[in-house]
Design a protein around this motif. Sequence first.
Motif, PDB file in Angstrom:
ATOM      1  N   LEU A   1       0.804  -1.224   0.000  1.00  0.00           N
ATOM      2  CA  LEU A   1       0.000   0.000   0.000  1.00  0.00           C
ATOM      3  C   LEU A   1       0.837   1.274   0.000  1.00  0.00           C
ATOM      4  N   GLY A   2       2.154   1.113  -0.061  1.00  0.00           N
ATOM      5  CA  GLY A   2       3.007   2.291  -0.142  1.00  0.00           C
ATOM      6  C   GLY A   2       3.029   2.897  -1.535  1.00  0.00           C
ATOM      7  N   GLY A   3       2.480   2.172  -2.508  1.00  0.00           N
ATOM      8  CA  GLY A   3       2.420   2.685  -3.869  1.00  0.00           C
ATOM      9  C   GLY A   3       2.892   1.693  -4.911  1.00  0.00           C
ATOM     10  N   ALA A   4       3.682   0.684  -4.496  1.00  0.00           N
ATOM     11  CA  ALA A   4       4.210  -0.277  -5.472  1.00  0.00           C
ATOM     12  C   ALA A   4       3.145  -1.272  -5.904  1.00  0.00           C
ATOM     13  N   GLY A   5       2.289  -1.683  -4.978  1.00  0.00           N
ATOM     14  CA  GLY A   5       1.209  -2.599  -5.325  1.00  0.00           C
ATOM     15  C   GLY A   5       1.649  -4.037  -5.509  1.00  0.00           C
ATOM     16  N   PHE A   6       2.836  -4.414  -4.996  1.00  0.00           N
ATOM     17  CA  PHE A   6       3.298  -5.794  -5.152  1.00  0.00           C
ATOM     18  C   PHE A   6       2.519  -6.689  -4.194  1.00  0.00           C
ATOM     19  N   PRO A   7       1.985  -7.820  -4.676  1.00  0.00           N
ATOM     20  CA  PRO A   7       1.162  -8.692  -3.833  1.00  0.00           C
ATOM     21  C   PRO A   7       1.912  -9.167  -2.591  1.00  0.00           C
ATOM     22  N   SER A   8       1.317  -8.982  -1.426  1.00  0.00           N
ATOM     23  CA  SER A   8       1.985  -9.335  -0.161  1.00  0.00           C
ATOM     24  C   SER A   8       2.206 -10.835  -0.036  1.00  0.00           C
ATOM     25  N   HIS A   9       1.255 -11.640  -0.512  1.00  0.00           N
ATOM     26  CA  HIS A   9       1.407 -13.086  -0.345  1.00  0.00           C
ATOM     27  C   HIS A   9       2.583 -13.627  -1.145  1.00  0.00           C
ATOM     28  N   THR A  10       2.896 -12.981  -2.278  1.00  0.00           N
ATOM     29  CA  THR A  10       4.035 -13.416  -3.080  1.00  0.00           C
ATOM     30  C   THR A  10       5.334 -13.204  -2.317  1.00  0.00           C
ATOM     31  N   LYS A  11       5.458 -12.062  -1.651  1.00  0.00           N
ATOM     32  CA  LYS A  11       6.634 -11.807  -0.822  1.00  0.00           C
ATOM     33  C   LYS A  11       6.732 -12.822   0.317  1.00  0.00           C
ATOM     34  N   LEU A  12       5.589 -13.095   0.961  1.00  0.00           N
ATOM     35  CA  LEU A  12       5.592 -14.016   2.098  1.00  0.00           C
ATOM     36  C   LEU A  12       5.942 -15.434   1.663  1.00  0.00           C
TER      37      LEU A  12
END
Length: 502
Positions: free
Chosen positions: A138-149
């Motif tokens: 939500l900082g602006g990049a929009g990268f899916p959180s579950h993918t990082k996790l």
Amino acid sequence: MPDQTFSGGVVIANPYPVEQVKIIQAPLPNQVVLPLQQRIGAEARPCVKVGDRVLTGQMIAQTQDQFCVPIHASISGTVKAIDKQIIPHKSGLKSTCIRIESDGQDEWVEIKGCGSDFLHCDRQTLIDYVQRSGIVGLGGAGFPSHTKLNKATDCHTLIINGTECEPGVMCDDALMQHHPREVIRGVEILLHITGAKRAIIAIEDDKQEAYQSLLMFNHSDLISLVQLPTKYTSGAEKLLIKALLDIEIPSGGFAADKGILCQNVSSTKAIFDAVIDQRPLVSRIVTITGNALTPVNVEARLGTSFEQIISLTDVNQQAHDYRMGGMMMGIDIENTQMPICKITNCIFVNNKKPKPPTKECIRCNTCNTVCPIGLLPQQIYWHAKGENIEKCMDYNLLDCIECACCSYVCPSHIDLVGYFSFAKALHKKQATDQFKTDIARDRFEFREYRLERNKQERAQMMAEKKQALKDKMAKDKEQGQVQKDKIAQAMARVNKTKEKNA
């Protein structure tokens, strides 16, 4: 311990400060327009149709790619349209959107979650909750959180990014001040998911109220709060890791390769909402600021129009320029009928004024000194201007994060980052064209090879047939001669017998 800063960057004070950082709850909108392309990955596909009644939090679109993040209805009501509309994006192109007309009831769909007893949920179950809740950066990049996790399998350090991405933005500051308990609990959930041994919440030193609020609710020895000097762009992931841990993430590398996971503080709070409160991502805090109004933070449902949110503050009657995302890396928007989406963290409303004229580069080298990545913007600019993309790549063009520090300090008012963005797009086009050319060449060469191979195989086959025919004829001739010899011998015997009997 590192010095908690990085080379380059620029110090920019909040151009529109406020005495007290508040959050206004926006009223329920009469309708929402939800873009189906709100993050990295493919455009989501609708799983509702026009005329359907939907509930708040109900999944209305999803994809099946590796970045699969569903879209949820942010209000209850009736689906009125699924069509192409202009969305706030620098391309200016239209994207498929779902328009929902509110029934005024805000009736929520029933959603299953772990609740407060999340420690008894396994890692994958929690990641699945995060994914189904549609949470992205939500900082602006929009990268899916579950993918990082999912990639954080050997994580030893969790970094919660509480630094505002740009000057003037206050949404994360407001979140930390007003929801510190939820943030800390969100960090605990992430620690449980990743198995990290420690978590660092990074906050800029001009946010003392947020720092004290989190400090009051933090009772975990695994979580520490670190204040960083207020300098743009301290919120960039690689720069933040360098400042906090003195670890260099190489070009093309990822934080996960070093056992580090970074999450925005608003995403962390959204993870708390998903896991414990069973609430998918249907709203967010947006900063409304600029010199044309009184700055304020508004928590609004996704899909609410810019116009409705801006109307919640006092705006003067002059002509305005609008910008989404920040004064440095944001994008200019033409009108306020566009909807906010998951990555809309700020809207700037400024009085219209002429832009300063662009002059020739005076080679002052100021842009080189402020580049936080350590690039040479002046050199890249000359090559980008001449469309010499190969030379741009030699100067590591793709490492540029387009923070616009160079453009900000340029005394000639050259839009340097605009040239870099153009050069990246041209490089991508050239790479795509080259790939297509390579494919066409490979196909042509294979066709030529196949035709030549067929020709050789046919020639060989014909030669073998010809030789086989010769061999057969020779064999037949030999067999014919043998037969003649046998006949001659038989005739000779017959004649001999006749002579004896005569």
